[in-house]
Write a protein that holds these residues in place. Sequence first.
Motif, PDB file in Angstrom:
ATOM      1  N   PHE A  10       0.862  -1.175   0.000  1.00  0.00           N
ATOM      2  CA  PHE A  10       0.000   0.000   0.000  1.00  0.00           C
ATOM      3  C   PHE A  10       0.900   1.226   0.000  1.00  0.00           C
ATOM      4  O   PHE A  10       1.773   1.365   0.856  1.00  0.00           O
ATOM      5  N   PHE A  11       0.693   2.126  -0.969  1.00  0.00           N
ATOM      6  CA  PHE A  11       1.575   3.271  -1.135  1.00  0.00           C
ATOM      7  C   PHE A  11       0.909   4.520  -0.561  1.00  0.00           C
ATOM      8  O   PHE A  11      -0.179   4.918  -0.986  1.00  0.00           O
ATOM      9  N   VAL A  12       1.590   5.131   0.427  1.00  0.00           N
ATOM     10  CA  VAL A  12       1.097   6.343   1.088  1.00  0.00           C
ATOM     11  C   VAL A  12       2.237   7.355   1.153  1.00  0.00           C
ATOM     12  O   VAL A  12       3.382   7.006   1.468  1.00  0.00           O
ATOM     13  N   PHE A  13       1.926   8.612   0.861  1.00  0.00           N
ATOM     14  CA  PHE A  13       2.947   9.667   0.907  1.00  0.00           C
ATOM     15  C   PHE A  13       2.391  10.882   1.649  1.00  0.00           C
ATOM     16  O   PHE A  13       1.256  11.277   1.395  1.00  0.00           O
ATOM     17  N   PRO A  14       3.158  11.466   2.585  1.00  0.00           N
ATOM     18  CA  PRO A  14       4.472  11.031   3.070  1.00  0.00           C
ATOM     19  C   PRO A  14       4.342   9.923   4.101  1.00  0.00           C
ATOM     20  O   PRO A  14       3.229   9.570   4.504  1.00  0.00           O
ATOM     21  N   SER A  15       5.478   9.390   4.553  1.00  0.00           N
ATOM     22  CA  SER A  15       5.469   8.300   5.525  1.00  0.00           C
ATOM     23  C   SER A  15       5.448   8.807   6.957  1.00  0.00           C
ATOM     24  O   SER A  15       5.349   8.014   7.891  1.00  0.00           O
ATOM     25  N   SER A  16       5.542  10.125   7.147  1.00  0.00           N
ATOM     26  CA  SER A  16       5.464  10.714   8.481  1.00  0.00           C
ATOM     27  C   SER A  16       4.926  12.133   8.376  1.00  0.00           C
ATOM     28  O   SER A  16       5.073  12.787   7.342  1.00  0.00           O
ATOM     29  N   LEU A  17       4.292  12.592   9.450  1.00  0.00           N
ATOM     30  CA  LEU A  17       3.740  13.939   9.511  1.00  0.00           C
ATOM     31  C   LEU A  17       4.356  14.672  10.701  1.00  0.00           C
ATOM     32  O   LEU A  17       4.427  14.126  11.799  1.00  0.00           O
ATOM     33  N   THR A  18       4.806  15.902  10.464  1.00  0.00           N
ATOM     34  CA  THR A  18       5.363  16.724  11.531  1.00  0.00           C
ATOM     35  C   THR A  18       4.564  18.009  11.641  1.00  0.00           C
ATOM     36  O   THR A  18       4.471  18.778  10.678  1.00  0.00           O
ATOM     37  N   PHE A  19       3.982  18.227  12.801  1.00  0.00           N
ATOM     38  CA  PHE A  19       3.223  19.438  13.075  1.00  0.00           C
ATOM     39  C   PHE A  19       4.074  20.347  13.971  1.00  0.00           C
ATOM     40  O   PHE A  19       4.743  19.855  14.883  1.00  0.00           O
ATOM     41  N   TYR A  20       4.044  21.645  13.706  1.00  0.00           N
ATOM     42  CA  TYR A  20       4.826  22.603  14.484  1.00  0.00           C
ATOM     43  C   TYR A  20       3.891  23.436  15.350  1.00  0.00           C
ATOM     44  O   TYR A  20       2.920  24.012  14.859  1.00  0.00           O
ATOM     45  N   LEU A  21       4.200  23.471  16.649  1.00  0.00           N
ATOM     46  CA  LEU A  21       3.326  24.124  17.614  1.00  0.00           C
ATOM     47  C   LEU A  21       3.051  25.578  17.252  1.00  0.00           C
ATOM     48  O   LEU A  21       1.901  26.028  17.279  1.00  0.00           O
ATOM     49  N   GLU A  22       4.103  26.323  16.877  1.00  0.00           N
ATOM     50  CA  GLU A  22       3.945  27.760  16.632  1.00  0.00           C
ATOM     51  C   GLU A  22       3.434  28.077  15.226  1.00  0.00           C
ATOM     52  O   GLU A  22       2.993  29.197  14.974  1.00  0.00           O
ATOM     53  N   ASP A  23       3.515  27.135  14.324  1.00  0.00           N
ATOM     54  CA  ASP A  23       3.112  27.373  12.936  1.00  0.00           C
ATOM     55  C   ASP A  23       1.707  26.807  12.708  1.00  0.00           C
ATOM     56  O   ASP A  23       1.534  25.619  12.472  1.00  0.00           O
ATOM     57  N   ARG A  24       0.696  27.665  12.753  1.00  0.00           N
ATOM     58  CA  ARG A  24      -0.685  27.206  12.636  1.00  0.00           C
ATOM     59  C   ARG A  24      -0.978  26.612  11.261  1.00  0.00           C
ATOM     60  O   ARG A  24      -1.843  25.747  11.125  1.00  0.00           O
ATOM     61  N   THR A  25      -0.245  27.057  10.244  1.00  0.00           N
ATOM     62  CA  THR A  25      -0.483  26.512   8.908  1.00  0.00           C
ATOM     63  C   THR A  25      -0.075  25.049   8.812  1.00  0.00           C
ATOM     64  O   THR A  25      -0.565  24.321   7.939  1.00  0.00           O
ATOM     65  N   SER A  26       0.821  24.599   9.695  1.00  0.00           N
ATOM     66  CA  SER A  26       1.270  23.202   9.661  1.00  0.00           C
ATOM     67  C   SER A  26       0.310  22.274  10.394  1.00  0.00           C
ATOM     68  O   SER A  26       0.493  21.056  10.362  1.00  0.00           O
ATOM     69  N   HIS A  27      -0.694  22.834  11.046  1.00  0.00           N
ATOM     70  CA  HIS A  27      -1.639  22.002  11.798  1.00  0.00           C
ATOM     71  C   HIS A  27      -2.600  21.260  10.870  1.00  0.00           C
ATOM     72  O   HIS A  27      -3.360  20.411  11.336  1.00  0.00           O
TER      73      HIS A  27
END
Length: 211
Positions: A10-27
Amino acid sequence: MQPRDGKVPFFVFPSSLTFYLEDRTSHKQILTLYNPYEFPIRFKVLCTRSKNYSVVDSEGLIKSLNRIDIVVRHNAPTIANCGVIDKFRIQMIDATTRQVIGKKDVIATLISEKQSNQINNGEIFKNIPLHTVSHRDSFSYRSMPEQSQALQYSSSTPNIEVILIAIACIIILLLPTEGLSFFPQLQISVNFKLICSYVLGLLTMVVLRPH
């Protein structure tokens, strides 16, 4: 005939997610699920801490030789959750029998940019709890709550897994086609080459997708 042995890649991209506390756009981030097979598949998204995340369309159908984007939102970006390792499990389900025939785990982590910068400067923090999980720890996956509101996509950078899959596809495409070589052990069927070509095209679109 489609495989039903429970070990279909099963192909999924990306293989990991990183959220940044101070960067609301990354949420809000995006996961792309690929179906390079000549039959439709269903998918279901599970999570170790489903209450902390929202997933738009956590269950659905992917048509043959197609892909689908799902949006993941972190609902609890707090200091207390920084450093906690969560996991998403995306199950690949036979559209006819509804049996799980494949799966892919994606790690999700919330980090603090201020914390990272201070640690890099050699400072020690006592007020920020850092939770780590060893490989021996067990995870309990839960179904994601249904979400109806569309969320904004965000981009991710290519990782080593995508690069390795792309290289493997290129190598397979360079091998002789079945019936056109004196070395049968190196011959690849036309259908398998078509699948590799399609996967390579999908990966290329992901890498070149504008941020």
